[in-house]
Design a protein around this motif. Structure first.
Motif, PDB file in Angstrom:
ATOM      1  N   GLU A  13       0.863  -1.184   0.000  1.00 43.80           N
ATOM      2  CA  GLU A  13       0.000   0.000   0.000  1.00 43.80           C
ATOM      3  C   GLU A  13       0.897   1.230   0.000  1.00 43.80           C
ATOM      4  O   GLU A  13       1.780   1.360   0.837  1.00 43.80           O
ATOM      5  N   VAL A  14       0.664   2.131  -0.959  1.00 42.36           N
ATOM      6  CA  VAL A  14       1.445   3.351  -1.087  1.00 42.36           C
ATOM      7  C   VAL A  14       0.512   4.534  -0.883  1.00 42.36           C
ATOM      8  O   VAL A  14      -0.535   4.629  -1.536  1.00 42.36           O
ATOM      9  N   ASN A  15       0.884   5.442   0.022  1.00 42.23           N
ATOM     10  CA  ASN A  15       0.128   6.667   0.287  1.00 42.23           C
ATOM     11  C   ASN A  15       1.029   7.865   0.070  1.00 42.23           C
ATOM     12  O   ASN A  15       2.195   7.852   0.466  1.00 42.23           O
ATOM     13  N   TYR A  16       0.481   8.912  -0.540  1.00 37.87           N
ATOM     14  CA  TYR A  16       1.207  10.163  -0.710  1.00 37.87           C
ATOM     15  C   TYR A  16       0.276  11.294  -0.295  1.00 37.87           C
ATOM     16  O   TYR A  16      -0.759  11.528  -0.926  1.00 37.87           O
ATOM     17  N   GLY A  17       0.637  11.948   0.816  1.00 37.79           N
ATOM     18  CA  GLY A  17      -0.227  13.015   1.320  1.00 37.79           C
ATOM     19  C   GLY A  17      -1.593  12.477   1.674  1.00 37.79           C
ATOM     20  O   GLY A  17      -1.750  11.359   2.132  1.00 37.79           O
ATOM     21  N   ARG A  18      -2.603  13.284   1.423  1.00 37.92           N
ATOM     22  CA  ARG A  18      -3.970  12.862   1.733  1.00 37.92           C
ATOM     23  C   ARG A  18      -4.747  12.468   0.487  1.00 37.92           C
ATOM     24  O   ARG A  18      -5.847  11.969   0.583  1.00 37.92           O
ATOM     25  N   ARG A  22      -3.549   7.182  -2.996  1.00 39.71           N
ATOM     26  CA  ARG A  22      -3.439   5.872  -2.355  1.00 39.71           C
ATOM     27  C   ARG A  22      -3.529   4.816  -3.445  1.00 39.71           C
ATOM     28  O   ARG A  22      -4.407   4.879  -4.309  1.00 39.71           O
ATOM     29  N   ASP A  23      -2.614   3.847  -3.416  1.00 41.93           N
ATOM     30  CA  ASP A  23      -2.630   2.760  -4.388  1.00 41.93           C
ATOM     31  C   ASP A  23      -2.203   1.474  -3.690  1.00 41.93           C
ATOM     32  O   ASP A  23      -1.443   1.500  -2.734  1.00 41.93           O
ATOM     33  N   THR A  24      -2.729   0.374  -4.179  1.00 42.70           N
ATOM     34  CA  THR A  24      -2.351  -0.934  -3.636  1.00 42.70           C
ATOM     35  C   THR A  24      -1.953  -1.854  -4.784  1.00 42.70           C
ATOM     36  O   THR A  24      -2.471  -1.738  -5.892  1.00 42.70           O
ATOM     37  N   GLU A  25      -1.026  -2.741  -4.506  1.00 38.09           N
ATOM     38  CA  GLU A  25      -0.541  -3.723  -5.463  1.00 38.09           C
ATOM     39  C   GLU A  25      -0.247  -5.008  -4.711  1.00 38.09           C
ATOM     40  O   GLU A  25      -0.017  -4.992  -3.506  1.00 38.09           O
ATOM     41  N   SER A  26      -0.192  -6.098  -5.446  1.00 42.03           N
ATOM     42  CA  SER A  26       0.229  -7.389  -4.896  1.00 42.03           C
ATOM     43  C   SER A  26       1.268  -7.983  -5.819  1.00 42.03           C
ATOM     44  O   SER A  26       1.235  -7.757  -7.031  1.00 42.03           O
ATOM     45  N   ASP A  27       2.200  -8.734  -5.255  1.00 40.10           N
ATOM     46  CA  ASP A  27       3.225  -9.381  -6.054  1.00 40.10           C
ATOM     47  C   ASP A  27       3.808 -10.537  -5.257  1.00 40.10           C
ATOM     48  O   ASP A  27       3.470 -10.752  -4.092  1.00 40.10           O
ATOM     49  N   THR A  28       4.714 -11.250  -5.887  1.00 45.04           N
ATOM     50  CA  THR A  28       5.396 -12.361  -5.247  1.00 45.04           C
ATOM     51  C   THR A  28       6.532 -11.846  -4.377  1.00 45.04           C
ATOM     52  O   THR A  28       7.279 -10.961  -4.788  1.00 45.04           O
ATOM     53  N   ALA A  29       6.654 -12.385  -3.189  1.00 43.91           N
ATOM     54  CA  ALA A  29       7.740 -12.040  -2.263  1.00 43.91           C
ATOM     55  C   ALA A  29       8.646 -13.256  -2.108  1.00 43.91           C
ATOM     56  O   ALA A  29       8.161 -14.375  -1.918  1.00 43.91           O
ATOM     57  N   VAL A  30       9.956 -13.029  -2.211  1.00 47.10           N
ATOM     58  CA  VAL A  30      10.933 -14.091  -2.029  1.00 47.10           C
ATOM     59  C   VAL A  30      12.070 -13.532  -1.182  1.00 47.10           C
ATOM     60  O   VAL A  30      12.650 -12.506  -1.524  1.00 47.10           O
TER      61      VAL A  30
END
Length: 184
Positions: free
Chosen positions: A37-42, A45-53
């Motif tokens: 989840e990425v937030n900038y100021g008010r 807002r954006d969300t993403e999903s990906d593979t974590a290794v």
């Protein structure tokens, strides 16, 4: 002052006990999913999903307390024209677990906490880093699993990492499946 010195001496002796010396080094590999989840100021807002290794290792001082380090990737996006955007992590911290079987085997629950450095990288041609920005913040996590023997086990893990970079707040939650091999 004398009480402080006595406490320090007692802790030093405890660290040199046979349990602490007879610990186990370990290596761990984790793979799963990350939710970013990425937030900038008010306003943004954006969300993403990906593979974590991630891969890591450390040392169990006792069957219940240890230290760990890790490095891995939490997100990769191809931007076109030979450019990739990566979110990578490197960290170190403390680990704890409680086994419910005989001789430190069977089902277990665990926790970890420490400091993680997350870096956003813009890469060209898979190796050349064009730009990067980093942030170091605490991380924490919990896990449950099964130790098949004193030497190896499997676990399901949840971890939370955060970062602040150029006004952006980044929260990363990972759910991974891990295998751990212990030497000794």
């Amino acid at each position: 002052m004398k009480n402080t010195l006595a406490l320090a001496a007692a802790l030093a002796l405890a660290a040199l006990s046979t349990d602490a010396i007879a610990g186990q080094p370990f290596v761990r590999a984790e793979a799963g999913s990350s939710d970013i989840e990425v937030n900038y100021g008010r306003g943004f807002r954006d969300t993403e999903s990906d593979t974590a290794v991630t891969v890591g290792g450390g040392y169990w001082f006792t069957p219940n307390i240890g230290v760990e380090g890790h490095v891995g990737t939490l997100y990769t996006e191809y931007l076109g024209r030979g450019y990739d955007l990566d979110l990578v992590t490197a960290g170190a911290g403390l680990v704890a677990k409680k086994n419910f079987g005989p001789d430190n085997t069977g089902f277990f629950i665990g926790a970890r906490a420490g400091l993680a450095r997350m870096t956003v990288q813009l890469r060209e041609d898979d190796f050349d880093i064009e730009e990067d920005e980093s942030s170091t913040k605490p991380y924490y996590g919990v896990n449950l699993g099964y130790d098949f023997s004193r030497r190896w086990g499997l676990s399901l893990n949840f971890d939370r990492r955060t970062a602040e970079m150029d006004g952006f707040d980044i929260d990363v939650d990972t759910v991974t499946f891990a295998g751990e091999f212990r030497f000794n």
